[in-house]
Design an enzyme around this catalytic site. Structure first.
Site, PDB file in Angstrom:
ATOM      1  N   LYS A 198     -20.102   2.183  20.041  1.00  0.00           N
ATOM      2  CA  LYS A 198     -19.678   2.863  18.808  1.00  0.00           C
ATOM      3  C   LYS A 198     -20.660   4.004  18.541  1.00  0.00           C
ATOM      4  O   LYS A 198     -21.605   3.879  17.764  1.00  0.00           O
ATOM      5  CB  LYS A 198     -19.602   1.872  17.641  1.00  0.00           C
ATOM      6  CG  LYS A 198     -18.292   1.097  17.647  1.00  0.00           C
ATOM      7  CD  LYS A 198     -18.081   0.254  16.421  1.00  0.00           C
ATOM      8  CE  LYS A 198     -17.546   1.022  15.259  1.00  0.00           C
ATOM      9  NZ  LYS A 198     -16.107   1.326  15.318  1.00  0.00           N
TER      10      LYS A 198
HETATM   11  N1  PMP Z   1     -10.949   0.781  18.587  1.00  0.00           N
HETATM   12  C1  PMP Z   1     -11.665   1.728  17.955  1.00  0.00           C
HETATM   13  C2  PMP Z   1     -11.669   3.108  18.514  1.00  0.00           C
HETATM   14  C3  PMP Z   1     -12.389   1.411  16.789  1.00  0.00           C
HETATM   15  O1  PMP Z   1     -13.101   2.342  16.159  1.00  0.00           O
HETATM   16  C4  PMP Z   1     -12.327   0.099  16.279  1.00  0.00           C
HETATM   17  C5  PMP Z   1     -13.064  -0.240  15.006  1.00  0.00           C
HETATM   18  N2  PMP Z   1     -14.370  -0.627  15.248  1.00  0.00           N
HETATM   19  C6  PMP Z   1     -11.579  -0.854  16.983  1.00  0.00           C
HETATM   20  C7  PMP Z   1     -10.898  -0.483  18.141  1.00  0.00           C
HETATM   21  C8  PMP Z   1     -11.550  -2.281  16.533  1.00  0.00           C
HETATM   22  O2  PMP Z   1     -12.818  -2.849  16.737  1.00  0.00           O
HETATM   23  P1  PMP Z   1     -13.356  -4.043  15.840  1.00  0.00           P
HETATM   24  O3  PMP Z   1     -12.308  -5.083  15.876  1.00  0.00           O
HETATM   25  O4  PMP Z   1     -14.613  -4.453  16.510  1.00  0.00           O
HETATM   26  O5  PMP Z   1     -13.565  -3.499  14.472  1.00  0.00           O
END
Ligand code: PMP
Length: 304
Positions: free
Chosen positions: A154
């Site tokens: 991220k």
């Molecule tokens: N894909 C992207 C590009 C994201 O930014 C997120 C949000 N974090 C997700 C998928 C879902 O990830 P998570 O379930 O860990 O929030």
């Protein structure tokens, strides 16, 4: 600012919300070179509990390592700092945003020598996507390629791609976008992973060109718990979209959001029954909310 809470945790101290400003020549501000997490906490019968905090903070440290950001605290210390910031926030169901970045002191692309700042904010944010089934559009913008960045991290720079999609689909009045990868396979939403259902079987795009979401992993576990089956992870092309009965987005912010329709790049609208009572999407949505709210007693170890 309506979203305000009393404190922001910065470099090991709780500061007043308005007392955390940075200099305009902060390295990160110029090159999109920082990392973040989106974490939610919920009101349970034991007051505020943070959902899957450990996995989020582990990913936070993984993302930091990709950028060579050596956070000067341990995973456990940052988890405790999140718990403390939530406790001091005075609220029991909102968002936590940890970030780490290169601060003031260097302006070249190579950041060595810039101070590393670590900040945790807790703030108010309502529903991320609509509560009812949403209308989704496949974007003309492709998902960033894993050979040009680390897609598992991220990193804020990766999110230029997501913001461009959000701008595009909101101009056209859709609720959310869906990105294909550069090889024309379905990847994910700008901030969500996607699942499909055909005759009670769950499918999701295989890893490689998408963020391996923590909610994606949660849904795989919950599906196994109620349906006793594994999710099929495979490459899915958009021409397969018509074969599915239901579709839904998942993410920390989006939770489980049933998709009512997906419009292809050619303008064809494919409709799904995901929002109907008794649909698999709705059963998983209910179980997900019970889990984050501490009512699913088999998954209490996901709450901190
Ligand atoms: N894909 C992207 C590009 C994201 O930014 C997120 C949000 N974090 C997700 C998928 C879902 O990830 P998570 O379930 O860990 O929030």
């Amino acid at each position: 600012m309506e979203i305000k809470t009393p404190f922001i945790w910065k470099n090991w101290e709780l500061r007043d919300w308005d007392d955390t400003t940075d200099h305009n020549l902060t390295h990160t501000l110029h090159y999109g070179w920082w990392v973040f997490e989106w974490i939610r906490f919920y009101d349970t019968d034991k007051w505020a509990k943070i959902f899957r905090l450990k996995e989020h903070i582990e990913r936070f440290f993984y993302s930091a390592s990709v950028l060579g950001l050596d956070i000067p605290y341990s995973i456990e210390e940052i988890m405790n700092a999140c718990i403390e910031t939530v406790a001091k926030s005075g609220v029991n169901t909102w968002y936590i945003r940890p970030i780490a970045y290169y601060g003031y002191g260097k302006m070249g692309l190579y950041p060595e020598g810039a101070k590393i700042e670590t900040v945790i904010s807790v703030w108010k944010w309502g529903k991320y996507l609509a509560d009812e089934a949403i209308d989704v559009k496949i974007s003309h913008i492709r998902r960033i390629h894993p050979m040009t960045t680390d897609i598992k991290a991220k990193i804020t720079g990766n999110y230029v791609n997501s913001v461009m999609v959000s701008l595009e689909i909101h101009k056209e009045w859709y609720d959310e976008g869906l990105l294909l990868d550069t090889e024309w396979y379905i990847a994910e939403g700008p901030g969500e992973n996607i699942f499909f259902i055909k005759e009670w079987q769950l499918y999701t795009p295989a890893l490689g060109n998408l963020l391996p979401g923590i909610t994606r992993d949660t849904i795989k576990g919950l599906y196994k718990e109620i349906f006793g089956k594994e999710v099929i992870e495979e490459k899915i092309t958009p021409d397969k979209l018509k074969e599915f009965d239901e579709a839904f987005f998942v993410g920390t912010a989006a939770e489980v959001t049933p998709i009512g329709s997906i419009t292809t790049e050619d303008g064809e609208k494919i409709e799904y029954s995901s929002w109907e009572t008794g649909s698999v999407s709705n059963s998983l949505k209910t179980l997900y909310l019970d889990t984050v709210n501490g009512k699913n007693k088999s998954k209490l170890d996901w709450l901190y």
